[in-house]
Write a protein that holds these residues in place. Structure first.
Motif, mmCIF file in Angstrom:
data_model
loop_
_atom_site.group_PDB
_atom_site.id
_atom_site.type_symbol
_atom_site.label_atom_id
_atom_site.label_comp_id
_atom_site.label_asym_id
_atom_site.label_seq_id
_atom_site.Cartn_x
_atom_site.Cartn_y
_atom_site.Cartn_z
ATOM 1 N N GLY A 60 0.815 -1.204 0.000
ATOM 2 C CA GLY A 60 0.000 0.000 0.000
ATOM 3 C C GLY A 60 0.845 1.248 0.000
ATOM 4 O O GLY A 60 2.082 1.192 0.037
ATOM 5 N N ASP A 61 0.174 2.375 -0.040
ATOM 6 C CA ASP A 61 0.797 3.695 -0.092
ATOM 7 C C ASP A 61 0.175 4.538 1.007
ATOM 8 O O ASP A 61 -1.055 4.620 1.109
ATOM 9 C CB ASP A 61 0.549 4.326 -1.466
ATOM 10 N N MET A 62 1.000 5.169 1.838
ATOM 11 C CA MET A 62 0.477 5.964 2.939
ATOM 12 C C MET A 62 -0.343 7.156 2.467
ATOM 13 O O MET A 62 -1.056 7.770 3.250
ATOM 14 C CB MET A 62 1.622 6.438 3.830
ATOM 15 N N HIS A 63 -0.244 7.501 1.186
ATOM 16 C CA HIS A 63 -1.057 8.591 0.647
ATOM 17 C C HIS A 63 -2.379 8.098 0.061
ATOM 18 O O HIS A 63 -3.161 8.894 -0.451
ATOM 19 C CB HIS A 63 -0.271 9.355 -0.427
ATOM 20 N N ASP A 64 -2.607 6.807 0.133
ATOM 21 C CA ASP A 64 -3.849 6.206 -0.356
ATOM 22 C C ASP A 64 -4.656 5.744 0.853
ATOM 23 O O ASP A 64 -4.360 4.716 1.455
ATOM 24 C CB ASP A 64 -3.520 5.035 -1.280
ATOM 25 N N LEU A 65 -5.669 6.512 1.220
ATOM 26 C CA LEU A 65 -6.448 6.204 2.418
ATOM 27 C C LEU A 65 -7.051 4.812 2.361
ATOM 28 O O LEU A 65 -7.110 4.109 3.375
ATOM 29 C CB LEU A 65 -7.550 7.263 2.607
ATOM 30 N N ASP A 66 -7.492 4.382 1.198
ATOM 31 C CA ASP A 66 -8.131 3.073 1.088
ATOM 32 C C ASP A 66 -7.152 1.941 1.405
ATOM 33 O O ASP A 66 -7.502 0.976 2.094
ATOM 34 C CB ASP A 66 -8.723 2.882 -0.310
ATOM 35 N N SER A 67 -5.919 2.029 0.885
ATOM 36 C CA SER A 67 -4.963 0.961 1.151
ATOM 37 C C SER A 67 -4.511 0.962 2.610
ATOM 38 O O SER A 67 -4.287 -0.097 3.206
ATOM 39 C CB SER A 67 -3.750 1.061 0.215
#
Length: 306
Positions: A60-67
């Motif tokens: 995931g990516d910390m800038h992607d709230l969903d992930s």
């Protein structure tokens, strides 16, 4: 606090799981019989090694709230570690919101010793703001603020003509280098027993405060050949980092914390590693001994002589 003691059962989320402090924390928790979910960016050799060690690896990516939200499901405690890159405030907000929604109980936040409202480094000020943001949640929150990592000695190390050189802009300032492995012991202990440390801010230090002349002497005695500290200006250091292609955000940060270092912001010692982490922190000599092969060649960021 022994890591094997089950004070807090459940699943622990470790971000930055392939990094200097994250990987060690994963290993300590797994060794204690705890379940670990490791958040990684890429499916590569490092993330596959985490899976082989027994961690549940998610991407995931910390800038992607969903992930981030998906990674938080079922988690009881989490370690938040963000690199020296833009976007820390957004990442912290996503992390805090996802943790709150998922009912996560506690968080250990990797901050910086230079984090403060008046910091000239953009990254350091953002770390201070990130601390304040997490403090406004209902999460049991502990912030760690390490001084310069012992690992940094390898990054700016030059091996030339059989001798070692540290060309750095730290003047006569002092600090007690702290190894990532020592920090991992503190992080794991805080995750396992969060209640006594809620809203605590812990500086993390190695055992002995030294200037870089003294660090060079310790390294020389351990490695068996001359090691020199060559103080340089902040401007020369920044120019060399730009030439090496370092991002502007990181150059701005390192330039300003170099000034902080000269003014004593990185100095100090305490007993946090032994008292909370349950072990004595590594000295410079012990760290170099454990990593001797890394000092056989130059590090990737050394500042060349003009």
């Amino acid at each position: 606090m022994p890591v094997g003691r089950r004070l807090m059962a459940g699943l622990f989320l470790i971000t930055g799981a392939t990094g200097k402090t994250g990987r060690g924390t994963v290993d300590l928790l797994l060794a204690g019989g705890h379940r670990v979910r490791a958040l990684a960016h890429n499916d590569d050799e490092r993330s596959r090694a985490l899976a082989e060690a027994g961690a549940e690896v998610v991407f995931g990516d910390m800038h992607d709230l969903d992930s981030v939200t998906a990674a938080m499901r079922g988690v009881s405690g989490a370690y938040f570690c963000y690199p020296i890159l833009p976007g820390l405030i957004e990442a912290t907000a996503n992390f805090a919101q996802a943790a709150t929604e998922a009912g996560v109980r506690s968080v250990v936040n990797m901050s910086q010793i230079s984090a403060r409202r008046e910091a000239r480094s953009n990254a350091a000020r953002q770390h201070w703001l990130g601390e304040r943001l997490l403090d406004r949640t209902d999460l049991l929150t502990a912030h760690i603020r390490p001084t310069f990592f012992a690992e940094w000695l390898k990054l700016w190390w030059e091996k030339r003509d059989g001798e070692g050189y540290l060309r750095l802009p730290f003047g006569e300032g002092r600090h007690a280098p702290i190894a990532g492995s020592d920090q991992s012991h503190v992080i794991a202990a805080l995750l396992l027993d969060p209640e006594p440390h809620d809203r605590a801010v812990y500086g993390l230090y190695g055992p002995v405060e030294l200037n870089h002349h003294e660090i060079a002497a310790e390294m020389s005695a351990t490695l068996g050949f001359p090691v020199h500290y060559d103080p340089i200006s902040v401007e020369e250091f920044a120019s060399a980092m730009v030439d090496r292609g370092m991002p502007a955000h990181r150059v701005q940060h390192l330039s300003n914390v170099a000034v902080d270092y000269q003014h004593g912001i990185f100095a100090g010692v305490n007993d946090i590693v032994s008292r909370i982490g349950g072990r004595e922190p590594l000295s410079v000599s012990q760290y170099v001994t454990e990593n001797k092969t890394d000092f056989e060649t130059s590090g990737p960021l050394f500042v060349p002589q003009p």
